[in-house]
Structure formats: structure tokens, C-alpha cells
Write a protein that holds these residues in place. Structure first.
Motif, PDB file in Angstrom:
ATOM      1  N   SER A 224      52.769  46.497  25.425  1.00  0.00           N
ATOM      2  CA  SER A 224      52.381  47.358  24.292  1.00  0.00           C
ATOM      3  C   SER A 224      51.312  46.644  23.482  1.00  0.00           C
ATOM      4  N   ASP A 242      58.334  45.863  25.249  1.00  0.00           N
ATOM      5  CA  ASP A 242      59.476  46.670  24.832  1.00  0.00           C
ATOM      6  C   ASP A 242      60.542  46.625  25.936  1.00  0.00           C
ATOM      7  N   TYR A 299      48.123  52.822  19.730  1.00  0.00           N
ATOM      8  CA  TYR A 299      49.093  52.051  20.502  1.00  0.00           C
ATOM      9  C   TYR A 299      48.840  52.376  21.965  1.00  0.00           C
ATOM     10  N   ASN A 315      49.978  56.133  21.910  1.00  0.00           N
ATOM     11  CA  ASN A 315      50.650  56.657  20.729  1.00  0.00           C
ATOM     12  C   ASN A 315      49.696  56.522  19.553  1.00  0.00           C
ATOM     13  N   GLY A 319      54.472  51.122  17.194  1.00  0.00           N
ATOM     14  CA  GLY A 319      55.631  51.294  18.073  1.00  0.00           C
ATOM     15  C   GLY A 319      56.899  50.767  17.430  1.00  0.00           C
TER      16      GLY A 319
END
Ligand code: AMP
Ligand code: GLY
Length: 456
Positions: A224, A242, A299, A315, A319
Motif C-alpha cells: 500500500s 496490510d 492510495y 483509493n 487506508g
């Protein structure tokens, strides 16, 4: 409560010589900042902004049980855009930082910016990079940004015919926002057929499933990468990893994220340069070229494949739970670039400074999550100055802390190595209690294995 002891106060020193200093734009005296949202990510944002601006007046929409005392509650929901804009105007708020994607997709930034209010987060047209997977995939295709091969369908028979021809493994995604539940990684064609039937034929996904994206399965590790952007320049943040599956060893269903760590040793300076060159900069340029300038936080969810980094998804916001490890490692100010971007300024020449160590966060979830879960259960958090406890699904019930969501807390520890940080985070997670508590005890396992099982 987030423990503040045990941290070096010099961490908060500012490191943006070229950025404007923080001065209230509309009010005399204290800077006023509103955070929209009330989960773990917003608690981490609140914690960092408080460190960056100890004298600021901070407000949060319907704060969770851990935010009380750190910010003044605003009794409006993130979706009440008009009312929020009115409140911000009436109270002379200098900066609004939007945490979740839903209000961004609904146009909160347009509404605020059109009223001359400084807001951090992209406009609706730019937020489509997250809220419409078919738009995001098309954008990447039009501009040569590396991602999985894909097709978009809105008719079930066409999707079924394509799947029979394409074979498995294959990934089926609802195009719209589905709170992290709209992606099915399918091992077999039968599974994939079931997924498209549920999305295009059923009602389980609502309008999010009216269009599906069927894409090539990519192999590799995920990364990420957050990038602060003013619409032209990008400022990449420390990459994190993640843990999306609910179970240890990446088993069970996908969740919003059960833990994270940073830094990731796979993300070498060379790899990051490549990500900036091949993904971040071209994406920001493409958005501007298509008349959807993106200002805020982009993101990039990446798959590190044999042929290099490829985009899994974009995104339009920070996050969760990666924010809970990235921000505690950010030594320089977050507020300065965020304010600059929100005011329509430029971050050209700005730099971010990072702490040398590592961070790991363990998410404590309610029994049953990511399915149905109970709420209202008492939570006990022992005093622990060695960790940061970010609250997500908690609320204050007459002075008692109780659960109120699937993901309840994220416990972040800082240490010289990922292995040590993960160990401290896990030990603290063990000591916290609420009925049915579940969490992964293997946060950072890939990194720990890379480092030879222990101390790098
Ligand atoms: P997304 O919501 O698009 O991030 O997808 C959720 C998760 O599904 C990702 O974090 C990946 O683990 C997995 N995933 C999504 N797309 C792919 C793909 N094309 N290949 C392999 N795994 C994928
Ligand atoms: N951690 C995944 C997300 O925030 O979408």
C-alpha cells in the motif's frame, strides 16, 4: 485513550521549509480543524494532527469512544454534507480533513470548495478512481498504467460466456463501493460464475454490483503506497503492508484489514522510484488530463509481480489500518502539506521525514467479523504507555467503553524492527479484553520471514 508517553517530542518538528506556515485563514487565534469520520484511521489522523499542532482546536464528527477528550464532538454524520459545510462556516473552521470514501464519493469536497472552504480530499469526479472500478480500470488502460487485464460487463450472459472462455483463477469485482466486500478471488470457474450471478443477477451488492469487472489474477505480494498530491506533484509516503484476510496465514474471508506494518523491505528506494514514475505521476497526470484533477491522498494498492508493480486498486483516501502505522512513523508535519493541498497551494519541493524504526498494528475485531457481530460489549484497555491504541468501533456509553463495530481497536507499537514492533503490538492486544475478541497473531509474518525470522 492513546498513550503519549514514551515518545520523543522532537518527532513533531516541522520539516517543510518551503511550505507556508500554519496560520489560521479565517479566524484570529487558534487554528480550527475538523476531521470527518470516526474510525481507526481518523483516530490516527487526529493523533498526528494534535502532535503537529498542539494548540489547534480539533473537532470530529460523532467521535468514537477513544477520541473523546482529544477533540470536540460535532453531532453530525459524515454524510450530512450540507449541514457540515454550514457548521464549518458558522464556526470558522480553517481546515476539514475527510477520512472515509463515502462522503468524498458523494461530493463533500465539491460542496466545501465551492463555498471557499479549505477541504482535504478529492472532488467527486476524482473520487471515482475509487468509487467506480470500471472508471479506474479504463483510466489505467487509456494511459498505460500497469494493472491486471480486465473486461467490464453489465449483462449476465456476456459475463458468463467470458468467464467460461477465460478460465480460472480469475477475480470478480463489483464496480461500485462495497465496503471492501465487492471482490471475489475465484479459484474455479464455478466460483466465478456464482460471484457474477450474485452481483449482476442478485440484490446482495445493490447498485455497486450493477457492473462487474472481471480481471486477471495477479501473483505477488501486496503493497500500500499513499501519496499526498496537489493535483500535479506527488509526495509518496512510507509504503506499508496490510493483512486483508481474517485468519492467520492469509486464510478466511477478506476484511477491511486485520493489521499492518511499515516499512516493507521489498519497497526499496528503486522500487518506490519506479512506483512514482510508472504509477503515481502518470495517474495524477491522467486525472488532470481527463478533467478530474485529483487533490488529496491517492492510495495505490499494488501487486509486486514478477514483471514489476501493478495496480490492484486505487483509493481516494488514507487506508485503514495502514494509516495507523504510517502516521506514527512520520516525523515531519502532516498538517503542513495537508493544509497546503486543501488551500489549493502547491507541494512542489516539499519533503517528508521518517523515523528510522518500524511500526506494526494489530486489529482487534468483534466475534463474527467480517460477518455479523454483536455490539455494546464492555471493553477493558489496561494502561500501556508503550503502545498507541487507536479506536475504531468503540463508543462511550454513560462513561463505559463498549464495542460498536466489527473492527474495534488497532494497537500500534513502534520498535527498531518489524519483528519487535509486531511482538509488542501482539502482547498489548492480548492484554486488552472484550467478549469474543479476535485478532491475528502473525502481523508482519512475511517481513519477519524475510529478515530471517527475527531481528534484522
Ligand atoms: P481490492 O478491493 O480491489 O483491493 O481487492 C481486495 C483484495 O483482493 C486485494 O487486496 C487482493 O488481495 C485481492 N485482489 C484483487 N484484485 C486482484 C487481482 N487481480 N489478482 C489477485 N488478487 C487480487
Ligand atoms: N486497508 C485497505 C483499505 O483501507 O482499503
Amino acid at each position: 485513550m492513546v498513550a503519549q508517553r514514551g515518545f520523543d517530542p522532537h518527532r513533531t518538528r516541522l520539516y517543510h521549509p518551503r511550505l507556508r506556515s500554519i496560520t489560521p485563514s479565517q479566524t484570529a487565534g487558534t487554528v480550527k480543524i475538523l476531521i470527518v469520520g470516526n474510525g481507526g484511521r481518523e483516530h490516527a489522523l487526529l493523533w498526528k494532527l494534535r502532535r503537529d499542532a498542539p494548540d489547534a482546536e480539533l473537532f470530529v464528527t460523532q467521535p468514537n469512544g477513544g477520541m473523546r477528550g482529544l477533540a470536540t464532538p460535532v453531532p453530525l454524520a459524515p454524510g450530512e454534507i450540507q449541514a457540515l459545510a454550514g457548521w464549518v462556516q458558522a464556526n470558522g473552521v480553517d481546515l476539514t480533513v475527510v477520512g472515509p470514501e463515502a462522503p468524498l464519493a458523494a461530493g463533500i469536497a465539491d460542496h466545501f470548495a465551492d463555498r471557499g472552504l479549505a477541504v482535504f480530499g478529492p472532488r467527486k469526479a476524482a473520487a471515482e478512481i475509487e468509487s467506480s472500478k470500471s472508471f479506474a480500470k479504463g483510466l489505467m488502460q487509456r494511459h498505460g498504467i500497469p494493472t491486471a487485464e480486465f473486461r467490464v460487463f453489465d449483462q449476465l450472459p456476456d459475463a458468463e460466456a467470458y468467464l467460461r472462455e477465460a478460465g480460472a483463477p480469475v477475480v470478480v469485482k463489483a464496480s461500485g463501493l462495497a465496503a471492501g466486500k465487492g471482490v471475489v478471488v475465484c479459484e474455479t470457474v464455478a466460483e466465478a460464475l456464482m460471484a457474477v450471478r450474485e452481483m449482476l443477477g442478485g440484490s446482495a451488492y445493490g447498485t455497486a454490483g450493477a457492473q462487474v469487472v472481471i480481471e486477471e489474477f495477479m501473483r505477488g505480494e501486496e503493497l500500500s503506497v499513499f501519496a499526498l498530491t496537489d493535483g500535479t506533484d506527488v509526495l509518496a509516503m512510507l509504503p506499508a503492508q496490510d493483512h486483508k484476510r481474517v485468519g492467520e496465514g492469509e486464510t478466511g474471508p477478506n476484511t477491511g484489514g486485520m493489521g499492518a506494518y511499515a516499512p516493507v523491505s521489498l519497497a526499496t528506494p528503486e522500487l518506490l522510484e519506479r512506483v512514482e514514475r510508472d504509477v503515481l505521476r502518470p495517474t495524477i497526470a491522467a486525472m488532470a488530463e481527463e478533467g478530474r484533477p485529483f487533490r488529496g491522498l491517492l492510495y495505490a494498492g499494488l501487486m509486486l509481480t514478477e514483471s514489476g508493480p501493478r495496480v490492484v486498486e486505487f483509493n481516494c483516501r488514507f487506508g485503514d489500518p495502514e494509516t495507523q502505522v504510517v502516521l506514527p512513523l512520520l516525523r515531519s508535519s502532516l498538517l503542513e502539506p495537508v493544509l497546503e493541498i486543501a488551500r489549493g497551494g502547491s507541494i512542489a519541493g516539499a519533503r517528508l521525514e521518517w523515523e528510522p524504526g518500524a511500526a506494526a498494528t494489530t486489529v482487534l475485531a468483534s466475534a463474527g467479523y467480517p460477518g455479523d457481530y454483536p455490539s455494546g460489549l464492555p471493553v477493558h484497555i489496561p494502561e500501556d504507555p508503550g503502545v498507541l491504541v487507536f479506536h475504531a468501533g468503540t463508543r462511550d456509553e454513560d462513561g463505559r467503553l463498549v464495542t460498536s463495530g466489527g473492527r474495534v481497536l488497532a494497537v500500534t507499537a513502534l520498535a527498531p524492527t518489524v519483528a519487535d514492533a509486531a511482538e509488542r503490538s501482539r502482547a498489548a492486544a492480548e492484554r486488552i479484553s472484550f467478549e469474543g475478541k479476535q485478532f491475528r497473531r502473525d502481523i508482519g509474518w512475511r517481513e519477519i520471514a524475510r529478515a530471517g525470522g527475527g531481528h534484522a
